[in-house]
Design a protein around this motif. Structure first.
Motif, mmCIF file in Angstrom:
data_model
loop_
_atom_site.group_PDB
_atom_site.id
_atom_site.type_symbol
_atom_site.label_atom_id
_atom_site.label_comp_id
_atom_site.label_asym_id
_atom_site.label_seq_id
_atom_site.Cartn_x
_atom_site.Cartn_y
_atom_site.Cartn_z
ATOM 1 N N UNK A 45 4.857 -10.091 0.935
ATOM 2 C CA UNK A 45 6.111 -10.474 0.668
ATOM 3 C C UNK A 45 6.839 -9.506 -0.111
ATOM 4 N N UNK A 46 5.953 -8.576 -0.704
ATOM 5 C CA UNK A 46 6.519 -7.545 -1.582
ATOM 6 C C UNK A 46 5.530 -6.514 -1.695
ATOM 7 N N UNK A 47 5.980 -4.982 -2.086
ATOM 8 C CA UNK A 47 5.222 -4.191 -2.347
ATOM 9 C C UNK A 47 4.076 -4.440 -3.306
ATOM 10 N N UNK A 48 4.655 -5.237 -4.383
ATOM 11 C CA UNK A 48 3.923 -5.507 -5.461
ATOM 12 C C UNK A 48 2.777 -6.510 -5.368
ATOM 13 N N UNK A 49 2.466 -6.920 -3.884
ATOM 14 C CA UNK A 49 1.334 -7.555 -3.388
ATOM 15 C C UNK A 49 0.254 -6.447 -3.207
ATOM 16 N N UNK A 50 0.529 -5.175 -3.066
ATOM 17 C CA UNK A 50 -0.389 -4.230 -2.886
ATOM 18 C C UNK A 50 -0.827 -3.197 -3.945
ATOM 19 N N UNK A 51 -2.068 -3.085 -3.894
ATOM 20 C CA UNK A 51 -2.544 -1.989 -4.909
ATOM 21 C C UNK A 51 -2.397 -0.666 -3.864
ATOM 22 N N UNK A 52 -2.781 0.465 -4.504
ATOM 23 C CA UNK A 52 -2.883 1.732 -4.034
ATOM 24 C C UNK A 52 -3.638 1.774 -2.764
ATOM 25 N N UNK A 53 -4.873 1.212 -3.202
ATOM 26 C CA UNK A 53 -6.181 1.216 -2.278
ATOM 27 C C UNK A 53 -5.822 0.277 -0.913
ATOM 28 N N UNK A 68 7.318 -3.563 4.881
ATOM 29 C CA UNK A 68 6.894 -2.751 5.859
ATOM 30 C C UNK A 68 7.650 -1.498 6.118
ATOM 31 N N UNK A 69 8.875 -1.482 5.799
ATOM 32 C CA UNK A 69 9.624 -0.078 6.001
ATOM 33 C C UNK A 69 9.259 0.756 5.068
ATOM 34 N N UNK A 70 8.904 0.323 3.892
ATOM 35 C CA UNK A 70 8.077 1.240 2.583
ATOM 36 C C UNK A 70 6.850 1.815 3.180
ATOM 37 N N UNK A 71 5.970 0.915 3.719
ATOM 38 C CA UNK A 71 4.676 1.406 4.481
ATOM 39 C C UNK A 71 4.813 2.217 5.315
ATOM 40 N N UNK A 72 5.685 2.095 6.395
ATOM 41 C CA UNK A 72 5.881 3.159 7.543
ATOM 42 C C UNK A 72 6.548 4.384 7.014
ATOM 43 N N UNK A 73 7.436 4.377 5.799
ATOM 44 C CA UNK A 73 7.751 5.763 5.286
ATOM 45 C C UNK A 73 6.495 6.423 4.561
ATOM 46 N N UNK A 74 5.734 5.626 4.030
ATOM 47 C CA UNK A 74 4.442 6.406 3.356
ATOM 48 C C UNK A 74 3.672 6.704 4.618
ATOM 49 N N UNK A 80 15.508 0.769 -1.001
ATOM 50 C CA UNK A 80 15.405 1.528 -2.153
ATOM 51 C C UNK A 80 14.388 0.817 -3.144
ATOM 52 N N UNK A 81 14.205 -0.538 -3.393
ATOM 53 C CA UNK A 81 13.414 -0.900 -4.358
ATOM 54 C C UNK A 81 11.859 -0.925 -3.614
ATOM 55 N N UNK A 82 11.530 -1.354 -2.423
ATOM 56 C CA UNK A 82 10.611 -1.047 -1.927
ATOM 57 C C UNK A 82 9.734 0.305 -1.871
ATOM 58 N N UNK A 83 10.632 1.164 -1.715
ATOM 59 C CA UNK A 83 10.151 2.306 -1.535
ATOM 60 C C UNK A 83 9.905 3.014 -2.842
ATOM 61 N N UNK A 84 10.786 2.845 -3.854
ATOM 62 C CA UNK A 84 10.276 3.170 -5.110
ATOM 63 C C UNK A 84 8.980 2.884 -5.567
ATOM 64 N N UNK A 90 5.836 5.392 -5.846
ATOM 65 C CA UNK A 90 5.239 5.798 -7.033
ATOM 66 C C UNK A 90 3.798 5.383 -6.916
ATOM 67 N N UNK A 91 3.638 4.095 -6.348
ATOM 68 C CA UNK A 91 2.021 3.644 -6.169
ATOM 69 C C UNK A 91 1.227 4.729 -5.553
ATOM 70 N N UNK A 92 1.622 5.628 -4.508
ATOM 71 C CA UNK A 92 1.068 6.603 -4.067
ATOM 72 C C UNK A 92 1.180 7.967 -4.756
ATOM 73 N N UNK A 93 1.423 8.097 -6.173
ATOM 74 C CA UNK A 93 1.445 9.182 -6.920
ATOM 75 C C UNK A 93 2.762 10.105 -6.818
ATOM 76 N N UNK A 94 3.933 9.495 -6.231
ATOM 77 C CA UNK A 94 5.121 10.621 -5.994
ATOM 78 C C UNK A 94 5.966 10.262 -7.205
ATOM 79 N N UNK A 95 6.746 11.092 -7.731
ATOM 80 C CA UNK A 95 7.891 10.912 -8.530
ATOM 81 C C UNK A 95 9.222 10.531 -7.970
ATOM 82 N N UNK A 96 9.618 9.661 -8.382
ATOM 83 C CA UNK A 96 10.800 9.230 -7.463
ATOM 84 C C UNK A 96 12.377 9.289 -8.342
ATOM 85 N N UNK A 97 13.152 9.828 -7.945
ATOM 86 C CA UNK A 97 14.672 9.606 -8.491
ATOM 87 C C UNK A 97 15.567 9.064 -7.656
ATOM 88 N N UNK A 98 16.541 8.165 -7.937
ATOM 89 C CA UNK A 98 17.405 7.485 -7.299
ATOM 90 C C UNK A 98 18.844 8.025 -7.654
#
Ligand code: ASP
Length: 316
Positions: free
Chosen positions: A5-13, A134-140, A167-171, A175-183
């Protein structure tokens, strides 16, 4: 994991496991017969209450390549047009005993509601301006392919952040994957308190040359009830990414659909720095991996050997 439902459902692993599996499905996509039997006999319902080209077609292809039976329902032309509520529609479609329901809705929280009304796994394919995991996942996935790792990378997300679920899912995912994000965008198009997600906020493109990745967002006219910028021309003059603003070596991303000449100039859309087509390609394998994770998770993917050529083909 039952729902996404949300990227918050997922840990980096979790993200890494899903994307590694997506990479294994890329091999299947390269075959002439692009199918594995993983979800044979299971049903996936795609329920789209909002316009979609890439997300709906790639979810449909993903489910078909996993051999699921697929039912795709769009609000236009369905009983939703006749006034059937989301709950009634979900209960009706649940009578087919689907393994998964993929839902896109203009309403924030719709996917979460659907998850309460069905025993199927639910995938959020975009709920209003809230999330599009899923947009955020395919972008990662796309960035991992280009950069190897997102650790320590600087990613600028530029444009209409206020109305963007991407924007929200990708931020969260970057970040969970270690990047620094600026909007970055005009103050009217950045939600108040967005920094609480852990990103930085900028109102000019002055710092853009330091970014490794520039992620442009579409002006979401369909969600605007009032004017948020004086005019598109003035917006483009300050925030449009064009050849002059994109430094050599930077990657350029966009979730699509692109408003040519607004957030992106034509000369950068078709440049080798743009990953827009790669993102669309990634959509299929990443969504295969998400369906796999929810419906068959915990097992190695059954990547069957390519079928032997038939005698007639062999002779041809
Ligand atoms: N396709 C993406 C979405 O559905 C981005 C966009 O529409 O601008 O949110």
């Amino acid at each position: 994991m039952r729902h996404l439902l949300s990227i918050d459902d997922l840990e980096r692993a979790d993200i890494e496991r899903i994307l590694d599996r997506a990479a294994s499905f890329a091999e299947v996509s390269g075959r002439e017969i692009k199918k594995v039997p993983t979800l044979r006999g299971r049903t996936v319902v795609n329920l789209f209450y909002e316009a979609s080209t890439r997300t709906s077609s790639s979810f449909e292809l993903a489910a078909k390549r996993l051999s699921a039976d697929v039912v795709s329902v769009r609000s236009v032309g369905s009983s939703v047009d006749k006034g059937e509520s989301l709950k009634d529609t979900v209960q009706t479609l649940s009578a087919y005993d689907p393994a998964a329901i993929v839902i896109r809705s203009p309403h924030v929280g719709a996917a979460e509601l659907v998850a309460r009304w069905t025993t199927a796994s639910v995938v959020n394919a975009g709920d209003g301006k809230h999330e599009h995991p899923t947009q955020a996942l395919l972008d990662v996935y796309t960035l991992r392919q280009r950069l190897g790792s997102l650790d320590g990378k600087s990613i600028w997300i530029v444009g209409d952040v206020l109305h963007s679920r991407v924007a929200r899912s990708n931020v969260l995912a970057f970040q969970r994957m270690g990047a620094r994000v600026t909007v970055c965008g005009p103050p009217t198009l950045i939600p108040r308190g967005f920094e609480s997600l852990g990103c930085e906020v900028a109102y000019t493109l002055d710092g853009l040359p330091a970014a490794d990745v520039v992620y442009a967002l579409r002006m979401q006219h369909e969600r605007m009830q009032e004017a948020f910028v004086p005019s598109l021309r003035e917006y483009a003059a300050v925030y449009q990414i064009d050849r002059g603003r994109l430094r050599p070596g930077q990657l350029l991303m966009h979730p699509g659909p692109v408003n040519r000449g607004v957030e992106l100039a034509a000369d950068v859309i078709d440049s080798p720095q743009a990953t827009i087509v790669a993102q669309v390609e990634a959509g299929v394998v990443v969504r295969m991996a998400v369906l796999f994770e929810l419906l068959a998770g915990g097992h190695a993917p059954e990547v069957a050997a390519a079928p032997a050529p038939q005698p007639a083909e062999a002779a041809a």
